[in-house]
Design an enzyme around this catalytic site. Structure first.
Site, PDB file in Angstrom:
ATOM      1  N   GLY A 144       0.806  -1.210   0.000  1.00 44.51           N
ATOM      2  CA  GLY A 144       0.000   0.000   0.000  1.00 44.51           C
ATOM      3  C   GLY A 144       0.841   1.263   0.000  1.00 44.51           C
ATOM      4  O   GLY A 144       1.932   1.324  -0.569  1.00 44.51           O
ATOM      5  N   SER A 145       0.343   2.279   0.677  1.00 41.06           N
ATOM      6  CA  SER A 145       0.966   3.603   0.606  1.00 41.06           C
ATOM      7  C   SER A 145       2.305   3.711   1.311  1.00 41.06           C
ATOM      8  O   SER A 145       2.972   4.748   1.189  1.00 41.06           O
ATOM      9  CB  SER A 145      -0.001   4.651   1.183  1.00 41.06           C
ATOM     10  OG  SER A 145      -1.154   4.760   0.368  1.00 41.06           O
TER      11      SER A 145
END
Length: 570
Positions: free
Chosen positions: A291-292
């Site tokens: 993810g981020s």
């Protein structure tokens, strides 16, 4: 003349019986003497045989005569943490064996043993007892109570052998690091297997290993911090009703792993469920779209390319469409963003444009340079290989920029982040003690010191003003990046099924430690709340830092003021 002849005849007749009796006596006496001699010879032979056998047995190893060859090679060195606390050690245990040739009634033996060992395999045990061999194992590694109860049964033809088995005082606390040994005390997983692979197995096979000459193996692990990490992720697993959770604490200056755990796990003292798929060591043996958290590397890549600075801006007013993919922001601002804003608002559009500046080839080269695309090199055997597209296209570069389309291990992500925080040096993680000088000598410069300084600024800024606020711990200047990734279910990204992570460093004025937590498929803590990483993975990191910082030698500084200021483009 006639009288004289009769007289001689009568004298001869009188003497004949005397001669016959005397001869008979001599014959009988000779036979009796022979019998006595033969009897004495037989007894002498018997006693000589017994004496010879006693001498032979006296020269034999008493341990060897009661079963297989004595297992002096079964000894293993203690495993201790960096402070000398024992994590794994050998203990003596009794194992039950039988001598089938001496067993008269196998059914009776099994019936008696079942009163103490109710789980004994009846058919297999019966075949062993009826095999007619000299030695068979019946049950390995009994408890002292079981041994005492079996001895009271008084069963002829069975006995006990003293063996060694591994004991882990902390139970499951460091299970995935320490690993396991098999029934013969041979390392089969974790650091136990690593120790065998370093030559212990060969030495044991040659009979050169004894308990007295084995030095303890010291790990980089701090058992106090390990306990905290294991406790916090266990709480998170229950609190957020997740399917798994994990965390790692890494020394950013040396690459030493101070603590690492993943739950669900297992108890190495009773590893009946160790091979269950849900008990995988997710920190090093599982690969995930992170993810981020990957935006840390995207931004660092753009800054290190020389084409982007903290003052650069990117247009995030409209989504990006490429092929069938449309890239949107989760909480879009609908305007042009500075690099710090792209980072703290976790803009997918901004991250995609950062990657576009560097280009496809430059993007892949950077991720490979920082170690996210290759299998991690460390002592722990259970390490997974990252995945990436077979052929990189623009759509792959754009999606990988914000953490989709490439999978790596959480430990690997933490190692890469350490390079962004420590001045730009990438070093393989280690579970053994290592000095800072040794680490620098083995490291590779992967980003410039200026890029590292910029990333420290952005990490601290995100904890103060961005998605990392819930990772703040007063006095310890925490910085970090959230990561909330939708998981792939049946070939498609499933909304609401998340893999969350929070990647942190502290203290941000000179980062000493990296802390990464993961929460797999968390549920909202309360109805109406969300389940993004800022609400679950970040608090886990905060709790770990709050409880362990003093053990790690980091002193709180409540008077320190950070100079991070948000750069905004109007």
């Amino acid at each position: 003349m006639m009288k004289l002849w009769r007289k001689r005849k009568s004298n001869a007749e009188a003497s004949t019986p005397s001669i016959v009796v005397d001869g008979a006596r001599k014959a009988i006496g000779g036979r009796a003497k022979n019998r006595v001699v033969m009897t004495m010879a037989v007894f002498f032979g018997i006693y000589a045989t017994i004496a010879g056998r006693l001498v032979y047995l006296g020269l034999q190893d008493p341990e060897a005569s009661s079963g297989p060859v004595a297992r002096i090679t079964a000894s293993r060195p203690d495993i201790i943490d960096r402070n000398g606390e024992v994590l794994a050690t050998d203990i003596k245990t009794a194992s039950l064996f039988a001598e089938p040739r001496r067993i008269i009634d196998a059914d009776e033996v099994i019936e008696k043993l079942q009163t103490v060992l109710p789980d004994i395999e009846v058919e297999q045990t019966y075949r062993k007892l009826k095999s007619g061999t000299g030695f068979v194992w019946l049950q390995r590694q009994l408890t002292p109570r079981q041994q005492a109860d079996i001895m009271q049964l008084g069963i002829p033809g069975i006995g006990f052998r003293t063996e060694k088995r591994r004991f882990y005082p902390g139970g499951s606390t460091a299970a995935h690091i320490l690993g396991l040994t098999n029934i013969d005390n041979q390392g089969i997983a974790g650091m136990e297997k690593y120790i065998d692979d370093q030559g212990l197995a060969d030495l044991r096979a040659s009979g050169l290993v004894e308990a007295d000459n084995l030095k303890p193996v010291k790990l980089s692990i701090d058992n106090r911090v390990q306990h905290i990490v294991h406790d916090e992720i266990t709480r998170a697993l229950e609190k957020y009703q997740a399917i798994a959770a994990g965390a790692v604490v890494l020394n950013a200056k040396t690459g030493e792993v101070l603590a690492m755990a993943s739950v669900p796990d297992f108890d190495p003292n009773n590893p009946y469920n160790a091979l269950d798929k849900d008990r995988l060591n997710r920190m090093s043996a599982g690969v995930y779209e992170m993810g981020s958290t990957i935006k840390s590397f995207t931004t660092a890549m753009a800054l290190d390319s020389g084409k982007v600075t903290l003052d650069s801006t990117f247009d995030a007013r409209r989504p990006i469409t490429i092929g069938r993919q449309t890239i949107r922001d989760f909480h879009g601002k609908g305007r042009v963003l500075t690099v710090p804003e792209v980072f703290i608002y976790s803009s997918n559009i901004g991250s995609a444009r950062e990657a576009d500046v560097v280009g496809i080839e430059g993007h892949r080269e950077f991720l490979k340079r920082i170690g996210l695309l290759d299998r991690l090199q460390t002592e722990l055997p259970e390490v997974a290989r990252p995945t990436e597209p077979k052929v990189w296209k623009k759509v792959h570069s754009i999606t990988i920029a914000f953490g989709h389309g490439m999978s790596t291990t959480p430990l690997q992500t933490a190692v890469g982040a350490a390079a962004l925080m420590n001045g730009g040096r990438l070093m393989n993680p280690t579970f053994l003690p290592r000095t800072e000088e040794e680490a620098i000598a083995r490291s590779t410069q992967v980003v410039s010191p200026q890029t590292s300084a910029d990333m420290r600024y952005l990490y601290r800024l995100n904890a103060e003003k961005g998605s990392g606020k819930r990772a703040e711990v007063p006095g310890y200047r925490v910085g970090g990046k959230t990561g909330t990734a939708e998981k792939v279910v049946n070939g498609r990204y499933a909304p609401g099924v998340r893999f969350n992570a929070f990647l942190a460093a502290f203290p941000m004025d000179d980062p000493q430690y990296i802390v990464l937590s993961i929460v797999d498929e968390p549920k909202p803590e309360k109805p109406g709340l969300g389940a993004t990483s800022g609400l679950n993975a970040a608090p886990v990191v905060a709790n770990i830092i709050r409880r362990s910082a003093s053990f790690l030698g980091v002193k709180p500084d409540f008077g320190h003021e950070n100079e991070a200021k948000l750069v905004s483009y109007q």
